[in-house]
Motif scaffolding. Structure first.
Motif, PDB file in Angstrom:
ATOM      1  N   ALA A 366       0.833  -1.204   0.000  1.00 56.42           N
ATOM      2  CA  ALA A 366       0.000   0.000   0.000  1.00 56.42           C
ATOM      3  C   ALA A 366       0.870   1.257   0.000  1.00 56.42           C
ATOM      4  CB  ALA A 366      -0.932  -0.009   1.213  1.00 56.42           C
ATOM      5  N   LEU A 370       1.340   4.354  -2.951  1.00 61.57           N
ATOM      6  CA  LEU A 370       1.033   5.749  -2.636  1.00 61.57           C
ATOM      7  C   LEU A 370       2.240   6.662  -2.800  1.00 61.57           C
ATOM      8  CD1 LEU A 370      -1.125   5.231   0.594  1.00 61.57           C
ATOM      9  CD2 LEU A 370      -1.944   5.602  -1.737  1.00 61.57           C
ATOM     10  N   LEU A 444      -6.971  -1.964  -0.479  1.00 57.67           N
ATOM     11  CA  LEU A 444      -6.846  -0.545  -0.799  1.00 57.67           C
ATOM     12  C   LEU A 444      -5.739  -0.312  -1.819  1.00 57.67           C
ATOM     13  CD1 LEU A 444      -7.242   1.054   2.748  1.00 57.67           C
ATOM     14  CD2 LEU A 444      -8.959   0.848   0.947  1.00 57.67           C
ATOM     15  N   GLY A 445      -4.648  -1.054  -1.729  1.00 60.24           N
ATOM     16  CA  GLY A 445      -3.575  -0.912  -2.699  1.00 60.24           C
ATOM     17  C   GLY A 445      -4.001  -1.332  -4.094  1.00 60.24           C
ATOM     18  N   VAL A 448      -5.876   1.290  -6.239  1.00 56.59           N
ATOM     19  CA  VAL A 448      -5.150   2.293  -7.026  1.00 56.59           C
ATOM     20  C   VAL A 448      -4.138   1.642  -7.967  1.00 56.59           C
ATOM     21  CG1 VAL A 448      -5.441   4.173  -5.383  1.00 56.59           C
ATOM     22  CG2 VAL A 448      -3.535   2.586  -5.091  1.00 56.59           C
ATOM     23  N   TYR A 449      -4.221   0.323  -8.122  1.00 55.81           N
ATOM     24  CA  TYR A 449      -3.355  -0.362  -9.091  1.00 55.81           C
ATOM     25  C   TYR A 449      -4.009  -0.252 -10.469  1.00 55.81           C
ATOM     26  CZ  TYR A 449       0.301  -3.646 -10.476  1.00 55.81           C
ATOM     27  OH  TYR A 449       1.418  -4.230 -11.048  1.00 55.81           O
ATOM     28  N   ASP A 453      -3.753   6.122 -11.547  1.00 54.11           N
ATOM     29  CA  ASP A 453      -3.126   6.370 -10.244  1.00 54.11           C
ATOM     30  C   ASP A 453      -1.668   5.917 -10.203  1.00 54.11           C
ATOM     31  OD1 ASP A 453      -5.202   7.508  -8.476  1.00 54.11           O
ATOM     32  OD2 ASP A 453      -6.265   5.663  -8.926  1.00 54.11           O
ATOM     33  N   LYS A 463      -3.926  10.381  -3.075  1.00 52.93           N
ATOM     34  CA  LYS A 463      -3.928   8.959  -3.438  1.00 52.93           C
ATOM     35  C   LYS A 463      -4.626   8.110  -2.377  1.00 52.93           C
ATOM     36  CE  LYS A 463      -0.208   8.351  -6.714  1.00 52.93           C
ATOM     37  NZ  LYS A 463       0.938   7.510  -7.098  1.00 52.93           N
ATOM     38  N   ALA A 467      -7.665   5.640  -3.142  1.00 45.46           N
ATOM     39  CA  ALA A 467      -7.686   4.225  -2.754  1.00 45.46           C
ATOM     40  C   ALA A 467      -8.957   3.884  -1.990  1.00 45.46           C
ATOM     41  CB  ALA A 467      -6.450   3.896  -1.916  1.00 45.46           C
ATOM     42  N   SER A 470     -12.176   4.228  -4.294  1.00 45.43           N
ATOM     43  CA  SER A 470     -12.318   3.177  -5.311  1.00 45.43           C
ATOM     44  C   SER A 470     -13.171   2.018  -4.821  1.00 45.43           C
ATOM     45  CB  SER A 470     -10.935   2.662  -5.722  1.00 45.43           C
ATOM     46  OG  SER A 470     -10.288   2.016  -4.637  1.00 45.43           O
TER      47      SER A 470
END
Length: 643
Positions: A366, A370, A444-445, A448-449, A453, A463, A467, A470
């Motif tokens: 994560a 970020l 959460l990671g 934004v993959y 992002d 960011k 996360a 999303s």
């Protein structure tokens, strides 16, 4: 032809999709291994080899085998017919030499550090003489202690026998009577200050109350016999009729108390599992280095845009992250297995190390998603390393003293290395927050993959909001995300209790009340704020109220799961009650306050924060502050009500 779906066909389709996902994940894992192996240079290999050597040396030495690093570091001059000659021979720290070979130069220097003269006097020479003198005195004591333990008549060898029973900590200066002991105090003081936690008991069988000031007693008898039980057997079972006379070991579904310590006065020492703690820490050390490599490979996908090719591949984001994480997780498990075998641990040590490794990797993933640069990534990984190492190590220091220790899976490793058993409930209580927190970090990671992002230079708070946002799709997702944040709330509150349990209650309780309320309000409102900032919801008063109700209700449902702490003794601590609420065994009123009134509280405070979040960042700060104060006031009122 029938329009009904074929169940067998659906099952075969699901199996094909599962096999395909596993194959893609395994292929990405193989690529990650080959790519990482190709980037390892000689310097890295040397560093890893040195690290492995250090871990091996420390582990081997702490395990009791030792490498003899202190063997024969001092020279003692003593005749063979001296009664101290055997002490020098049996002590590993000394090399004996005949007294006739002693050479003294300039009156202050000699070829021996310690000299036993023929008239029995002990002298020391040279720069190491004073240290050698003290070491030889300790060697004499150890020699005598060993001989006493070999005596057939232990009563004659140890006329005085001390037994310690650890009891609940009492801040008002008075100890609770122990109904399980038939012995009484003679009212004498052994020199221990009031409130220090120790006292003396004589077993004259007269009955009465304990006079110890701090909550733990020393049963002292002469003639090597011990007493203090109602049946006169001289053995304490570690429990009492009231169930709260002594500090209970963290326990779910089982009973037991901290074992007392007994033996000669010189052998009594405070409970501190130094050796097991040092060995357990070896499980954490490699994780701090592995996450550096893991974070760098995730950062490479972003900075060098290598992840762009994987994003357009048939593999899903979950498969990509799983494939890139799997080699590092398996590597850490292999290291844990190797350390377990080296220190002669059990399967419990491996099972306790896995959730720690997962959380290290998840938090690093994560953080790498970020961070905007390698410099920020270094700061993130160092912060993760320091925080998680502190969280796992500090509570384990109190493994033999306080139930707070069980918040760290490292305590399970310490317990296992001490040869003690752990119940399934204790394992779940200790590791469940780690497993759940790791799952949330990965979730959460993965949010934004994505291209918008991964390759964008956004600020860290932006960011974080991306996360979180999303994962917001409906009102129900707000409640689900609130429940997913419960492990972080649980871990944060447990850490606050662990840090402040030794602080005087007058200061610790207000701080814990405010911290616990603030942590919960963050978990109930931060995703609502992210939803408004990212325009996932209409910024209207009605929508804010609905989101607050959903978040508060979701937190209430998730919080009930954490009431397992009621079964491990944490609410018996005042700071534990301040964080998690009082013990619900106090009657119907307490039962209602603990299980029903919080629903109203969480909904009201969540609505306050949500309304502020719908009006912008400044209004959100004000709403959050008001919600925290309302929550803290409620907690203080409940504690005062049931006190």
């Amino acid at each position: 032809m029938s329009d009904e779906a074929d169940p067998d066909s659906d099952r075969r389709s699901r199996r094909r999709r599962l096999r395909g996902a596993l194959a893609r994940t395994a292929r990405i894992a193989r690529w990650e291994v080959s790519r990482s192996a190709g980037t390892v240079d000689r310097k890295t290999v040397l560093v890893l080899a040195a690290l492995a050597l250090v871990v091996g040396v420390v582990g081997f030495s702490a395990a009791g085998e030792g490498l003899g690093l202190e063997d024969e570091i001092y020279v003692v001059a003593v005749d063979e017919d001296s009664r101290y000659h055997d002490v020098a021979v049996e002590s590993e720290a000394f090399r004996p030499m005949p007294l006739d070979e002693l050479v003294i130069e300039n009156g202050d220097d000699a070829n021996a550090d310690v000299v036993l003269t023929r008239n029995g006097e002990l002298a020391h020479y040279g720069p190491h003489g004073e240290a050698a003198h003290d070491a030889f005195i300790d060697a004499i004591d150890s020699y005598n202690e060993q001989r006493l333990r070999q005596e057939a008549n232990q009563t004659a060898a140890y006329p005085v026998h001390v037994e310690l029973d650890y009891q609940k900590r009492d801040f008002d200066g008075s100890a609770e009577p122990d109904e399980s002991d038939g012995a009484s105090s003679d009212g004498s003081d052994d020199g221990t200050d009031a409130g220090s936690g120790t006292g003396t008991e004589t077993t004259d069988g007269s009955g009465g109350e304990d006079s110890s000031d701090g909550g733990s007693g020393d049963d002292t008898t002469s003639g090597g016999a011990t007493g203090g039980d109602a049946d006169g057997s001289g053995q304490s079972d570690g429990t009492d009729d009231s169930g709260d006379g002594r500090l209970q070991v963290p326990n779910v579904g089982a009973s037991g108390a901290v074992d007392g310590t007994s033996g000669p006065p010189g052998s009594i020492s405070p409970p501190f599992p130094f050796q097991s703690l040092l060995l357990a820490f070896l499980f954490v050390v490699p994780m701090n280095f592995v996450i550096q490599a893991y974070g760098s490979t995730i950062m490479d996908e972003r900075v060098k845009r290598r992840g762009e090719l994987l994003l357009v591949s048939p593999a899903s984001r979950r498969e990509i992250v799983a494939g890139k994480t799997l080699p590092y997780l398996l590597g850490l498990i292999a290291v844990a297995v190797g350390i377990t075998v080296a220190v002669q641990g059990g399967l419990l040590s491996i099972a306790a190390a896995i959730p720690i490794a997962l959380l290290f990797l998840a938090a690093t993933f994560a953080g790498a998603m970020l961070a905007r640069s390698y410099k920020e990534l270094t700061f993130v990984t160092v912060t993760i390393s320091v925080f998680l190492t502190t969280y796992t190590f500090i509570p384990a220091v109190f493994a033999d003293v306080n139930p707070i220790a069980l918040i760290s899976p490292l305590t399970l490793i310490v317990t296992n290395l001490q040869g003690e058993s752990v119940s399934l409930g204790e394992y779940v209580f200790s590791t469940a927050p780690f497993y759940c927190s790791a799952a949330v970090c990965f979730l959460l990671g993965i949010g934004v993959y994505r291209e918008e992002d991964m390759f964008a230079q956004k600020a860290l708070p932006a960011k974080v909001l991306d996360a979180i946002a999303s994962r917001l799709h409906s009102y129900r997702s707000v409640a689900v995300l609130t429940m997913l944040f419960i492990p972080f709330v649980f871990a944060g509150q447990l850490l606050a209790v662990a840090v402040l349990f030794a602080v005087p209650e007058q200061l610790a309780v207000p701080i814990v009340i405010v911290l616990a309320a603030a942590i919960e309000e963050v978990a109930k409102s931060v995703h609502v704020y992210a939803g408004f900032v990212r325009s996932r919801f209409d910024a209207s008063l009605r929508v804010a109220a609905v989101l607050g109700v959903c978040s508060g209700a979701g937190f209430f449902l998730g919080e009930k799961v954490t009431h397992v702490v009621q079964f491990v003794g944490l609410p018996e601590l005042t700071v534990g009650a301040a964080a998690f609420g009082p013990d619900p065994s106090g009657g119907p009123l307490v039962l209602v306050a603990v299980f029903l009134a919080p629903l109203v509280l969480h909904v009201v405070t969540a609505v306050i924060s949500a309304i502020g979040a719908s009006r912008g960042p400044n209004a959100y700060s004000v709403g959050f502050l008001i919600a925290t104060l309302v929550h803290a006031g409620y907690n203080l009122g409940v504690i005062a009500l049931v006190a």
